[in-house]
Write a protein that holds these residues in place. Structure first.
Motif, PDB file in Angstrom:
ATOM      1  N   TRP A   9      29.980  37.782 -45.879  1.00 31.78           N
ATOM      2  CA  TRP A   9      30.806  38.919 -45.490  1.00 31.78           C
ATOM      3  C   TRP A   9      31.602  38.504 -44.255  1.00 31.78           C
ATOM      4  N   VAL A  10      32.908  38.748 -44.277  1.00 33.56           N
ATOM      5  CA  VAL A  10      33.764  38.359 -43.155  1.00 33.56           C
ATOM      6  C   VAL A  10      34.571  39.572 -42.703  1.00 33.56           C
ATOM      7  N   ARG A  11      34.565  39.790 -41.414  1.00 39.44           N
ATOM      8  CA  ARG A  11      35.326  40.894 -40.813  1.00 39.44           C
ATOM      9  C   ARG A  11      36.663  40.360 -40.344  1.00 39.44           C
ATOM     10  N   PHE A  12      37.748  40.919 -40.940  1.00 41.98           N
ATOM     11  CA  PHE A  12      39.099  40.487 -40.625  1.00 41.98           C
ATOM     12  C   PHE A  12      39.831  41.542 -39.800  1.00 41.98           C
ATOM     13  N   ASP A  13      40.594  41.077 -38.792  1.00 40.23           N
ATOM     14  CA  ASP A  13      41.413  42.017 -38.028  1.00 40.23           C
ATOM     15  C   ASP A  13      42.699  42.311 -38.802  1.00 40.23           C
ATOM     16  N   CYS A  17      42.993  37.671 -39.371  1.00 40.76           N
ATOM     17  CA  CYS A  17      42.200  36.654 -38.686  1.00 40.76           C
ATOM     18  C   CYS A  17      40.715  37.028 -38.743  1.00 40.76           C
ATOM     19  N   ALA A  18      39.867  36.089 -39.162  1.00 40.20           N
ATOM     20  CA  ALA A  18      38.428  36.342 -39.240  1.00 40.20           C
ATOM     21  C   ALA A  18      37.844  36.445 -37.833  1.00 40.20           C
ATOM     22  N   GLN A  19      37.079  37.522 -37.601  1.00 36.29           N
ATOM     23  CA  GLN A  19      36.507  37.754 -36.282  1.00 36.29           C
ATOM     24  C   GLN A  19      34.988  37.621 -36.247  1.00 36.29           C
ATOM     25  N   SER A  20      34.342  37.817 -37.373  1.00 33.44           N
ATOM     26  CA  SER A  20      32.895  37.651 -37.428  1.00 33.44           C
ATOM     27  C   SER A  20      32.485  37.460 -38.887  1.00 33.44           C
ATOM     28  N   SER A  21      31.287  36.903 -39.060  1.00 32.52           N
ATOM     29  CA  SER A  21      30.847  36.549 -40.407  1.00 32.52           C
ATOM     30  C   SER A  21      29.333  36.700 -40.501  1.00 32.52           C
ATOM     31  N   ALA A  22      28.862  37.091 -41.667  1.00 31.81           N
ATOM     32  CA  ALA A  22      27.425  37.217 -41.894  1.00 31.81           C
ATOM     33  C   ALA A  22      27.123  36.840 -43.338  1.00 31.81           C
ATOM     34  N   LYS A  36      27.973  47.507 -40.618  1.00 34.86           N
ATOM     35  CA  LYS A  36      27.024  48.032 -39.630  1.00 34.86           C
ATOM     36  C   LYS A  36      26.332  46.897 -38.884  1.00 34.86           C
ATOM     37  N   HIS A  37      26.095  45.804 -39.584  1.00 42.41           N
ATOM     38  CA  HIS A  37      25.390  44.667 -38.979  1.00 42.41           C
ATOM     39  C   HIS A  37      26.235  44.014 -37.880  1.00 42.41           C
ATOM     40  N   VAL A  38      27.542  43.852 -38.137  1.00 44.28           N
ATOM     41  CA  VAL A  38      28.378  43.149 -37.161  1.00 44.28           C
ATOM     42  C   VAL A  38      29.018  44.094 -36.145  1.00 44.28           C
ATOM     43  N   VAL A  39      29.155  45.394 -36.503  1.00 44.53           N
ATOM     44  CA  VAL A  39      29.698  46.395 -35.579  1.00 44.53           C
ATOM     45  C   VAL A  39      28.750  47.599 -35.606  1.00 44.53           C
ATOM     46  N   PRO A  40      27.735  47.611 -34.762  1.00 43.74           N
ATOM     47  CA  PRO A  40      26.675  48.626 -34.865  1.00 43.74           C
ATOM     48  C   PRO A  40      27.140  50.066 -34.621  1.00 43.74           C
ATOM     49  N   LYS A  41      28.088  50.281 -33.728  1.00 46.72           N
ATOM     50  CA  LYS A  41      28.471  51.646 -33.373  1.00 46.72           C
ATOM     51  C   LYS A  41      29.441  52.228 -34.395  1.00 46.72           C
ATOM     52  N   VAL A  42      29.118  53.419 -34.909  1.00 47.01           N
ATOM     53  CA  VAL A  42      29.943  54.047 -35.931  1.00 47.01           C
ATOM     54  C   VAL A  42      31.339  54.380 -35.404  1.00 47.01           C
ATOM     55  N   THR A  59      33.458  33.804 -51.187  1.00 50.07           N
ATOM     56  CA  THR A  59      32.613  32.712 -51.657  1.00 50.07           C
ATOM     57  C   THR A  59      32.582  31.616 -50.584  1.00 50.07           C
ATOM     58  N   LYS A  60      31.726  30.637 -50.769  1.00 47.98           N
ATOM     59  CA  LYS A  60      31.639  29.545 -49.806  1.00 47.98           C
ATOM     60  C   LYS A  60      32.972  28.819 -49.678  1.00 47.98           C
ATOM     61  N   GLU A  61      33.643  28.618 -50.825  1.00 45.27           N
ATOM     62  CA  GLU A  61      34.936  27.944 -50.797  1.00 45.27           C
ATOM     63  C   GLU A  61      35.992  28.784 -50.097  1.00 45.27           C
ATOM     64  N   GLU A  62      36.001  30.084 -50.388  1.00 45.52           N
ATOM     65  CA  GLU A  62      36.965  30.991 -49.734  1.00 45.52           C
ATOM     66  C   GLU A  62      36.703  31.057 -48.237  1.00 45.52           C
ATOM     67  N   TRP A  63      35.418  31.050 -47.856  1.00 42.00           N
ATOM     68  CA  TRP A  63      35.073  31.092 -46.431  1.00 42.00           C
ATOM     69  C   TRP A  63      35.641  29.864 -45.719  1.00 42.00           C
ATOM     70  N   ARG A  64      35.495  28.703 -46.321  1.00 42.33           N
ATOM     71  CA  ARG A  64      36.012  27.466 -45.716  1.00 42.33           C
ATOM     72  C   ARG A  64      37.533  27.519 -45.573  1.00 42.33           C
ATOM     73  N   GLU A  65      38.192  28.132 -46.551  1.00 41.04           N
ATOM     74  CA  GLU A  65      39.650  28.157 -46.555  1.00 41.04           C
ATOM     75  C   GLU A  65      40.219  29.240 -45.656  1.00 41.04           C
ATOM     76  N   ARG A  66      39.613  30.418 -45.658  1.00 40.77           N
ATOM     77  CA  ARG A  66      40.201  31.570 -44.968  1.00 40.77           C
ATOM     78  C   ARG A  66      39.560  31.908 -43.632  1.00 40.77           C
ATOM     79  N   ALA A  67      38.254  31.669 -43.491  1.00 37.40           N
ATOM     80  CA  ALA A  67      37.551  32.095 -42.284  1.00 37.40           C
ATOM     81  C   ALA A  67      37.315  30.972 -41.287  1.00 37.40           C
ATOM     82  N   ARG A  68      36.886  29.832 -41.759  1.00 39.58           N
ATOM     83  CA  ARG A  68      36.555  28.744 -40.846  1.00 39.58           C
ATOM     84  C   ARG A  68      37.703  28.384 -39.905  1.00 39.58           C
ATOM     85  N   PRO A  69      38.963  28.283 -40.386  1.00 38.42           N
ATOM     86  CA  PRO A  69      40.048  27.951 -39.442  1.00 38.42           C
ATOM     87  C   PRO A  69      40.163  28.949 -38.295  1.00 38.42           C
ATOM     88  N   CYS A  70      39.841  30.202 -38.560  1.00 39.25           N
ATOM     89  CA  CYS A  70      39.910  31.212 -37.493  1.00 39.25           C
ATOM     90  C   CYS A  70      38.828  30.973 -36.449  1.00 39.25           C
TER      91      CYS A  70
END
Length: 228
Positions: A9-13, A17-22, A36-42, A59-70
């Protein structure tokens, strides 16, 4: 491990741009639980969702392509400014109505906090009427003034912006600016299609979690400007 997945799971702004991942195995298969896990406050999740943040499963491949560079600062996305503060301001009727129909400033005995200039403001009509306001010639001169029984009370009426604040000087902001008071400059009002019942309070108040900001208007807080 049986059922294990390499998805994340990736949180995008709003800029993408990817800001956090779980890892999905860590937080579960539901986007809501991952958020809820990455942003606890409602309240924080609601503000982000209104501004265009998203939680996406990759997916793992999508994460490498879209999230890792961020995460390694090699993505080229432009930084997104943090969401502005949201505050509520309770104004008794008929002055709440007047602010949406020609009243240019709100008079207060205290200055607006400098840190909140530019913040989003929810215009809330107090439960009780301002009886002197019902005979205020400035209000009576505005076209379309409803009968006192038709004035909405105890509800959020509109979303706007606190553009500035100044102390009265030399009769400024006539006819709405009262003497020896602070003039709050409130602009960019977007009336809600349907007022939202809510109990306000004194001062510039923080909306409580039960006031779902994402449902206040058909446009997002960001699109309506009054916010961001």
């Amino acid at each position: 491990m049986k059922g294990a997945t390499s998805d994340h799971w990736v949180r995008f702004d709003p800029a993408g741009c990817a800001q956090s991942s779980a890892h999905v195995d860590e937080v579960g298969p539901l986007a809501e639980d991952a958020y809820k896990h990455v942003v606890p406050k409602v309240a924080d999740r609601r503000r982000e969702a209104a501004a265009g943040w998203t939680m996406q499963r990759l997916t793992k491949e999508e994460w490498r392509e879209r999230a890792r560079p961020c995460f390694v600062r090699a993505c080229g996305h432009q930084p997104v400014a943090p969401p502005r503060e949201v505050r509520g301001l309770t104004v008794r009727q008929p002055y709440a109505w007047a602010l949406l129909n020609g009243k240019t400033v709100e008079n207060r005995a205290w200055p607006a906090p400098a840190a909140l200039i530019g913040a989003t403001v929810l215009l809330h009509a107090g439960k009780s009427l301002h009886h002197a306001g019902l005979t205020d010639e400035r209000v009576l001169a505005l076209p379309g003034l409803p009968d006192r029984r038709a004035l909405v009370t105890g509800a959020v009426l509109a979303i706007g912006r606190l553009a500035g604040c100044h102390l009265e000087k030399d009769g400024c902001c006539a006819p709405w600016g009262d003497r020896e008071l602070f003039h709050w400059e409130l602009t960019d009002w977007r009336p809600l299609e349907t007022p939202v019942p809510y109990a306000g309070t004194l001062g510039l108040w923080r909306p409580r979690p039960e006031l779902d900001l994402t449902t206040l208007t058909s446009t997002t807080l960001e699109d309506a400007h009054v916010r961001a």
